[in-house]
Scaffold this active site. Sequence first.
Site, PDB file in Angstrom:
ATOM      1  N   LEU A  63      86.782  70.618  38.086  1.00 22.36           N
ATOM      2  CA  LEU A  63      86.564  69.226  37.693  1.00 22.36           C
ATOM      3  C   LEU A  63      87.841  68.406  37.791  1.00 22.36           C
ATOM      4  CD1 LEU A  63      84.605  69.830  34.373  1.00 22.36           C
ATOM      5  CD2 LEU A  63      83.765  69.860  36.712  1.00 22.36           C
ATOM      6  N   PHE A  74      93.241  64.570  50.014  1.00 24.39           N
ATOM      7  CA  PHE A  74      94.523  65.059  49.477  1.00 24.39           C
ATOM      8  C   PHE A  74      95.684  64.861  50.445  1.00 24.39           C
ATOM      9  CE2 PHE A  74      94.551  66.912  45.212  1.00 24.39           C
ATOM     10  CZ  PHE A  74      93.277  66.496  44.854  1.00 24.39           C
ATOM     11  N   LEU A  75      95.600  63.762  51.188  1.00 17.82           N
ATOM     12  CA  LEU A  75      96.701  63.396  52.093  1.00 17.82           C
ATOM     13  C   LEU A  75      97.208  62.002  51.740  1.00 17.82           C
ATOM     14  CD1 LEU A  75      95.560  64.707  55.600  1.00 17.82           C
ATOM     15  CD2 LEU A  75      97.315  65.666  54.096  1.00 17.82           C
ATOM     16  N   GLY A 106     102.564  59.667  47.904  1.00 17.73           N
ATOM     17  CA  GLY A 106     102.928  58.891  46.719  1.00 17.73           C
ATOM     18  C   GLY A 106     104.194  59.425  46.089  1.00 17.73           C
ATOM     19  N   CYS A 162      96.505  70.257  35.205  1.00 16.78           N
ATOM     20  CA  CYS A 162      96.126  71.482  35.925  1.00 16.78           C
ATOM     21  C   CYS A 162      97.104  71.910  37.009  1.00 16.78           C
ATOM     22  CB  CYS A 162      94.757  71.302  36.561  1.00 16.78           C
ATOM     23  SG  CYS A 162      93.460  71.210  35.353  1.00 16.78           S
TER      24      CYS A 162
HETATM   25  C1  UDX Z   1      92.857  68.987  39.659  1.00 18.35           C
HETATM   26  C2  UDX Z   1      91.932  69.630  40.713  1.00 18.35           C
HETATM   27  O1  UDX Z   1      91.601  68.670  41.709  1.00 18.35           O
HETATM   28  C3  UDX Z   1      90.674  70.178  40.056  1.00 18.35           C
HETATM   29  O2  UDX Z   1      89.887  70.841  41.019  1.00 18.35           O
HETATM   30  C4  UDX Z   1      91.104  71.154  38.958  1.00 18.35           C
HETATM   31  O3  UDX Z   1      90.032  71.735  38.318  1.00 18.35           O
HETATM   32  C5  UDX Z   1      91.987  70.424  37.946  1.00 18.35           C
HETATM   33  O4  UDX Z   1      93.121  69.901  38.630  1.00 18.35           O
HETATM   34  P1  UDX Z   1      93.020  66.680  38.384  1.00 18.35           P
HETATM   35  O5  UDX Z   1      94.217  67.250  37.708  1.00 18.35           O
HETATM   36  O6  UDX Z   1      92.030  65.947  37.576  1.00 18.35           O
HETATM   37  O7  UDX Z   1      92.210  67.821  39.156  1.00 18.35           O
HETATM   38  O8  UDX Z   1      93.559  65.654  39.467  1.00 18.35           O
HETATM   39  P2  UDX Z   1      93.501  65.490  41.063  1.00 18.35           P
HETATM   40  O9  UDX Z   1      92.527  64.459  41.414  1.00 18.35           O
HETATM   41  O10 UDX Z   1      93.377  66.799  41.728  1.00 18.35           O
HETATM   42  O11 UDX Z   1      94.967  64.902  41.311  1.00 18.35           O
HETATM   43  C6  UDX Z   1      96.117  65.652  40.927  1.00 18.35           C
HETATM   44  C7  UDX Z   1      97.379  64.874  41.205  1.00 18.35           C
HETATM   45  O12 UDX Z   1      97.596  64.764  42.607  1.00 18.35           O
HETATM   46  C8  UDX Z   1      97.387  63.442  40.668  1.00 18.35           C
HETATM   47  O13 UDX Z   1      98.652  63.162  40.115  1.00 18.35           O
HETATM   48  C9  UDX Z   1      97.130  62.586  41.891  1.00 18.35           C
HETATM   49  O14 UDX Z   1      97.687  61.294  41.777  1.00 18.35           O
HETATM   50  C10 UDX Z   1      97.834  63.411  42.969  1.00 18.35           C
HETATM   51  N1  UDX Z   1      97.300  63.211  44.309  1.00 18.35           N
HETATM   52  C11 UDX Z   1      96.041  63.631  44.632  1.00 18.35           C
HETATM   53  C12 UDX Z   1      98.083  62.593  45.281  1.00 18.35           C
HETATM   54  O15 UDX Z   1      99.227  62.215  45.014  1.00 18.35           O
HETATM   55  N2  UDX Z   1      97.572  62.449  46.539  1.00 18.35           N
HETATM   56  C13 UDX Z   1      96.326  62.870  46.885  1.00 18.35           C
HETATM   57  O16 UDX Z   1      95.949  62.708  48.063  1.00 18.35           O
HETATM   58  C14 UDX Z   1      95.537  63.467  45.896  1.00 18.35           C
END
Ligand code: UDX
Length: 449
Positions: free
Chosen positions: A164, A265-266, A269, A276
Amino acid sequence: MNNKTLKVAFFGLGYVGLTMATSIAERDARVIGYDIDTEKVAKVNKGETPIHEPNLSTLLRRNIVKKRFFAIEDPRKAVKESEIIFITVGTPSLQDGSINLDYVKSASETIGKELRDLEDYKLIVLRSTVTPGTTCNLLKPSLEANSCRICGKDFGLAYNPEFLREGSAIKDTLHPDRLIIGEMDEKSGDALEEFYQWLYHDELPPTIRTNPDIAELIKYANNAFLAMKVSFINQVANLCQRIPNADVEVIAKGIGLDRRIGPLFLKAGLGWGGSCLPKDLRALLKFSRSKGVALPLTEATLFVNEIQPLNAVKIAEKLLGDLKDMRIAILGLSFKPGTNDMREAVSIKIVEELLRREAKIVTYDPVAMENARIVFGDRVGYSKSALECINDADCSIIITEWPEFLKIKPKDFVSRMRNPIVIDGRRLYDPEDFSSKLRYVAIGFGSKI
Ligand code: UDX
């Protein structure tokens, strides 16, 4: 599963427990949430959510009113009156990076003791993130010892990781990409798959049935890979910044269209945070070291993320020189939009670094201000709106890409700031437009500085 009301219990009403319990109640199950936190139990029963999650409070209230979900502190009732018991307790980081399994241990002891006098078969499902071996070597023996019953015969056991995302936890619960069922035995796996068939009807996602050790490792490999993808694109972003006219957004699009890579996830930032990814990567490294295995890619993923937020400070210094007494507006504090969670948020690293340079910090976030006060106390200023935050600032840094910041136009920055300098750490604004109207530096956008 027949037409009778399904009875489910959750041990631990944190993020995962509360959102999943509420989502399942919404599908007409009878759900009991057990927690040791008296205050939390009372809050939940009033329909109040301790966390900020879109849609959660409406769903929670509705299900509390309809009596499909209630919270209790009585483990006996939770176990006795449920067919499936999900363990959704926290596994926080210890000082050395490994995870604290105390809550899993105590949940297993409590459930085990309650199973002792019960005749009917219960399925116990661990959802918390745990290192490989935990279900088999900790949970199973603890449940058996405390219940004096036999796993596989008297009760079922499975490890079933959650994926999640904060901010879309309800959606992710109801529409997951896949299910991973790490079963101790076939009967447990069948029972859990049957539960998910009931929950998802015709939309059962691809399901992998395997053993608990593999299921536990899938969760870690998943998060390590996601974090690696973001750290990778952040490195490319840093390179782009040194090449006039280069733009990481176009590069991400270009490589993301390769189906072997994929577009998600690309987004480059200032780095990734949250409850997590950082915790899981550290735990994976600690675990792999204990097995005598090095994971250099995961080490590098974390290292890149340690230094990525500092880019914002470096850029500010390049543009302003000495930051002492400079008024810096921080827009966005939560670790990502859609949540008030500031755990391991990039904003903390950046603000601390700026405070070390004796800059004057003023902050704004649409929902994380209360949490920010706990983190920063009176060391920073707090604004009531984004526009108030940028007033008289020497530099504004976008740290979290909240959609409401899109309403701030270049003319607002120019008219309100003492020095209209914007560092866009999340690629929120159109670089062409902003660059032509003020001093604008964006992560991964080639500029001349
Ligand atoms: C994550 C996992 O996605 C999820 O499957 C797991 O169970 C819990 O951890 P979450 O911590 O809610 O979820 O956030 P997520 O949306 O994965 O983003 C994590 C971090 O990566 C954030 O700080 C977000 O800003 C950053 N991020 C994400 C980026 O900088 N670039 C991206 O392309 C995606």
